[in-house]
Design an enzyme around this catalytic site. Structure first.
Site, PDB file in Angstrom:
ATOM      1  N   HIS A  16       5.434   3.030  -0.686  1.00  0.00           N
ATOM      2  CA  HIS A  16       5.430   3.506  -2.304  1.00  0.00           C
ATOM      3  C   HIS A  16       3.845   3.375  -2.946  1.00  0.00           C
ATOM      4  CE1 HIS A  16       6.660   6.283  -5.161  1.00  0.00           C
ATOM      5  NE2 HIS A  16       6.745   6.796  -4.491  1.00  0.00           N
ATOM      6  N   ASP A  27      11.516  10.263   1.495  1.00  0.00           N
ATOM      7  CA  ASP A  27      11.575  11.392   2.570  1.00  0.00           C
ATOM      8  C   ASP A  27      12.261  11.031   4.050  1.00  0.00           C
ATOM      9  OD1 ASP A  27       9.989  12.908   1.741  1.00  0.00           O
ATOM     10  OD2 ASP A  27       8.261  12.306   1.509  1.00  0.00           O
TER      11      ASP A  27
HETATM   12  N1  CMC Z   1       3.311   1.988   7.470  1.00  0.00           N
HETATM   13  C1  CMC Z   1       2.951   0.512   8.034  1.00  0.00           C
HETATM   14  N2  CMC Z   1       1.947   0.122   7.580  1.00  0.00           N
HETATM   15  C2  CMC Z   1       1.870   0.800   6.275  1.00  0.00           C
HETATM   16  C3  CMC Z   1       3.096   2.016   5.621  1.00  0.00           C
HETATM   17  C4  CMC Z   1       3.514   2.586   6.746  1.00  0.00           C
HETATM   18  N3  CMC Z   1       4.026   3.271   6.408  1.00  0.00           N
HETATM   19  N4  CMC Z   1       2.944   1.997   4.449  1.00  0.00           N
HETATM   20  C5  CMC Z   1       2.190   1.356   3.801  1.00  0.00           C
HETATM   21  N5  CMC Z   1       1.240   0.645   4.994  1.00  0.00           N
HETATM   22  C6  CMC Z   1       0.838  -1.057   5.100  1.00  0.00           C
HETATM   23  C7  CMC Z   1      -0.857  -0.045   4.992  1.00  0.00           C
HETATM   24  O1  CMC Z   1      -1.428   0.174   6.289  1.00  0.00           O
HETATM   25  C8  CMC Z   1      -1.726  -1.453   4.029  1.00  0.00           C
HETATM   26  O2  CMC Z   1      -2.003  -2.281   5.083  1.00  0.00           O
HETATM   27  P1  CMC Z   1      -2.850  -3.418   4.284  1.00  0.00           P
HETATM   28  O3  CMC Z   1      -2.988  -3.748   3.285  1.00  0.00           O
HETATM   29  O4  CMC Z   1      -2.832  -4.779   5.189  1.00  0.00           O
HETATM   30  O5  CMC Z   1      -4.138  -2.369   4.472  1.00  0.00           O
HETATM   31  C9  CMC Z   1      -0.781  -1.593   3.085  1.00  0.00           C
HETATM   32  O6  CMC Z   1       0.322  -0.941   3.235  1.00  0.00           O
HETATM   33  C10 CMC Z   1      -0.945  -0.983   1.510  1.00  0.00           C
HETATM   34  O7  CMC Z   1      -0.317   0.393   1.890  1.00  0.00           O
HETATM   35  P2  CMC Z   1      -1.915   1.782   0.912  1.00  0.00           P
HETATM   36  O8  CMC Z   1      -1.702   2.864   2.444  1.00  0.00           O
HETATM   37  O9  CMC Z   1      -2.881   1.028   0.586  1.00  0.00           O
HETATM   38  O10 CMC Z   1      -0.533   2.243   0.035  1.00  0.00           O
HETATM   39  P3  CMC Z   1      -0.686   3.581  -0.784  1.00  0.00           P
HETATM   40  O11 CMC Z   1       0.162   2.810  -2.385  1.00  0.00           O
HETATM   41  O12 CMC Z   1      -2.075   4.280  -0.851  1.00  0.00           O
HETATM   42  O13 CMC Z   1      -0.273   4.737  -0.146  1.00  0.00           O
HETATM   43  C11 CMC Z   1       1.872   5.609   0.817  1.00  0.00           C
HETATM   44  C12 CMC Z   1       1.315   4.643  -0.078  1.00  0.00           C
HETATM   45  C13 CMC Z   1       2.590   6.366   0.615  1.00  0.00           C
HETATM   46  C14 CMC Z   1       0.156   6.644   1.072  1.00  0.00           C
HETATM   47  C15 CMC Z   1       1.874   4.900   2.190  1.00  0.00           C
HETATM   48  O14 CMC Z   1       2.782   4.000   1.924  1.00  0.00           O
HETATM   49  C16 CMC Z   1       2.175   5.234   3.247  1.00  0.00           C
HETATM   50  O15 CMC Z   1       1.764   5.989   3.901  1.00  0.00           O
HETATM   51  N6  CMC Z   1       3.258   5.775   4.034  1.00  0.00           N
HETATM   52  C17 CMC Z   1       3.863   7.268   4.559  1.00  0.00           C
HETATM   53  C18 CMC Z   1       3.948   8.660   4.610  1.00  0.00           C
HETATM   54  C19 CMC Z   1       5.496   8.024   3.722  1.00  0.00           C
HETATM   55  O16 CMC Z   1       6.583   8.108   4.189  1.00  0.00           O
HETATM   56  N7  CMC Z   1       5.031   9.358   2.506  1.00  0.00           N
HETATM   57  C20 CMC Z   1       5.567   9.555   1.993  1.00  0.00           C
HETATM   58  C21 CMC Z   1       5.406   9.000   0.654  1.00  0.00           C
HETATM   59  S1  CMC Z   1       6.923   9.035  -0.846  1.00  0.00           S
HETATM   60  C22 CMC Z   1       7.516  10.780  -0.926  1.00  0.00           C
HETATM   61  C23 CMC Z   1       6.310  11.193  -1.961  1.00  0.00           C
HETATM   62  O17 CMC Z   1       5.333  11.057  -2.120  1.00  0.00           O
HETATM   63  O18 CMC Z   1       6.085  12.746  -0.906  1.00  0.00           O
END
Ligand code: CMC
Length: 429
Positions: free
Chosen positions: A306, A363
């Site tokens: 998140h 989720d």
């Molecule tokens: N699985 C594996 N690695 C992950 C995941 C994951 N679910 N989420 C983040 N990472 C890694 C990502 O690769 C990155 O690694 P590095 O620093 O080595 O490049 C690091 O963690 C930070 O991730 P980010 O994408 O820069 O973080 P963000 O804050 O931009 O994204 C997020 C947040 C929710 C989009 C992301 O964690 C994600 O894609 N999660 C899976 C999708 C998901 O469950 N979304 C629902 C979110 S909660 C409800 C909502 O908002 O609707």
């Protein structure tokens, strides 16, 4: 507490005022930055940028706190209901008994869709994703109520709020009925908000359908949990579109599209599909954890991580408990729930997830409950949208009423070609 911020650049400096929130959060106010220094800021994904002040929702990602209008989410889940929470979010205070009654009556009176709207559904292919239908039908409402869509007219806003809250379950249920080829079921105003929705989803004219009160209650709780989450992607979209003074239906329709994405609300559908995939692949949880860690694989553990919560997502904790309760009450033994538990356990011990502070989010478990309730996976994000409706409305209203609101229009740093001369086509190689 920081007392002041100062920006030093080249041989100049400027003082930047601070803005303090009621929970001691602080922001550096850069409203005059460009005018005084020629500089703009750069913040991909707005991870450090406040776009507004807001009195609706407070969340503390480090401590896993979520409050609507000052009330803890746990307190609201235990003691309130979705109608009351909707009122609270939109109007700022818990309603008196007469206020909630009036609110409920107003919503009840607007649950039907204009008959001509039904034919809109016929224009879509049978397998159309219900989020596409939801967004387009919500936008189409602006064509049916052209005399009441002025975002600056308080009477128009008042009735649009009732219409949106009242019609979204009907629009959603019709999308489902269309996809399975069953007749649309009209709303029944004597039923509660959730019971009416369940009835429109699952009843058929040919036989009697009784709403299960436990399912009705669990759905109400899920809607409360999704009702608002401050400046997330879809809410920011609603505010952005609304800032141009587009009508409320148009702004919220855009928010629905933003929610659809798999990194946002679309994740609940993706979680269940991922659990199914792991199940069909012989329950090999470790393989998928490894894949999620592999930077070359593009695979993420859906339902993990998140932008704001870095310790735990309080919504996920409540949903997990509810999930166990609903499934055991219904006598369902879903192997996908076992996989979800295993995945959570493995991931929470794995240094990759620990270091990056990746925890199950809202989720992760919601899809398993929705499945147990009988919803098909394509409807999961639609359920999120129904729950989020009061939040979008509250945020839109606050944005429209704030004297600080200006049209949303970020800056950029151009990195393209410098000026060059046009080359006629016959001279290009
Ligand atoms: N699985 C594996 N690695 C992950 C995941 C994951 N679910 N989420 C983040 N990472 C890694 C990502 O690769 C990155 O690694 P590095 O620093 O080595 O490049 C690091 O963690 C930070 O991730 P980010 O994408 O820069 O973080 P963000 O804050 O931009 O994204 C997020 C947040 C929710 C989009 C992301 O964690 C994600 O894609 N999660 C899976 C999708 C998901 O469950 N979304 C629902 C979110 S909660 C409800 C909502 O908002 O609707």
């Amino acid at each position: 507490m920081v007392k002041k911020a100062q920006l030093i650049y080249d041989d100049k400096s400027m003082d930047l005022p601070l803005i303090n929130g009621t929970e001691n959060e602080q922001a550096v106010d850069i409203a005059k930055l460009r005018a005084q220094s020629g500089l703009v800021t750069m913040d991909h994904g707005y991870a450090n940028t406040g776009a507004c002040t807001s009195a609706i929702t407070f969340l503390d990602g480090e401590q896993g706190i979520l409050r609507y209008r000052g009330y803890n989410i746990q307190d609201l889940c235990e003691n309130s209901n979705f109608m009351e929470v909707s009122y609270l979010l939109i109007y700022g205070e818990l309603p008196s008994p007469s206020q909630v009654e009036e609110f409920r009556n107003n919503i009840t009176r607007h649950t039907m869709l204009h008959e001509s709207l039904r034919s809109l559904y016929d224009a879509y292919p049978r397998d159309a994703h219900p989020m596409a239908l939801l967004s387009s039908v919500v936008c189409s409402l602006s064509t049916f109520y052209q005399d009441a869509i002025d975002p600056l007219n308080p009477e128009h806003v008042k009735i649009s709020i009732f219409r949106l809250l009242a019609k979204i379950p009907t629009i959603a249920a019709y999308s489902y009925k269309k996809s399975i080829g069953q007749p649309f079921i009209y709303p029944i105003n004597a039923l509660s908000y959730c019971a009416n929705f369940l009835n429109m989803m699952f009843s058929v004219p040919a036989e009697h359908y009784e709403v299960d009160p436990d399912i009705e209650k669990a759905l109400d709780l899920l809607f409360i949990l999704h009702a608002d989450h401050e400046q997330n992607c879809s809410t920011s979209t609603v505010r952005m579109v609304g800032s141009s003074h587009a009508n409320m239906f148009a702004a919220i329709s855009a928010g629905i599209c933003a929610l659809w994405g798999p990194l946002h609300g679309g994740a609940n559908q993706e979680v269940l599909e991922m659990l199914q995939l792991i199940y069909e692949d012989g329950n090999n949880v470790k393989k998928y954890v490894e894949k999620a860690k592999d930077k070359n694989s593009n695979f993420r553990l859906m339902g993990f991580g998140h932008r704001v919560y870095k310790n735990f997502d309080p919504r996920a904790q409540i949903i997990k408990k509810t999930c166990d309760k609903v499934l055991s009450k219904m006598g369902i033994n879903d192997p996908l729930l076992d996989i979800a538990h295993q995945l959570e356990e493995v991931a929470l011990k794995d240094p990759y997830f620990v270091e990056k502070k990746l925890y199950p989010n809202v989720d992760f478990y919601s899809g398993i409950i929705y499945k147990a309730m009988g919803f098909p996976v394509e409807m999961f994000t639609v359920l999120f949208a129904i729950g989020r409706m009061p939040g979008w409305i509250a945020q839109w209203k606050e944005m429209m009423e704030s004297k600080d609101t200006r049209i949303g229009r970020p800056r950029q740093i151009y990195t393209g070609q410098n000026q060059r001369k046009y080359v006629p086509i016959h001279k290009r190689s």
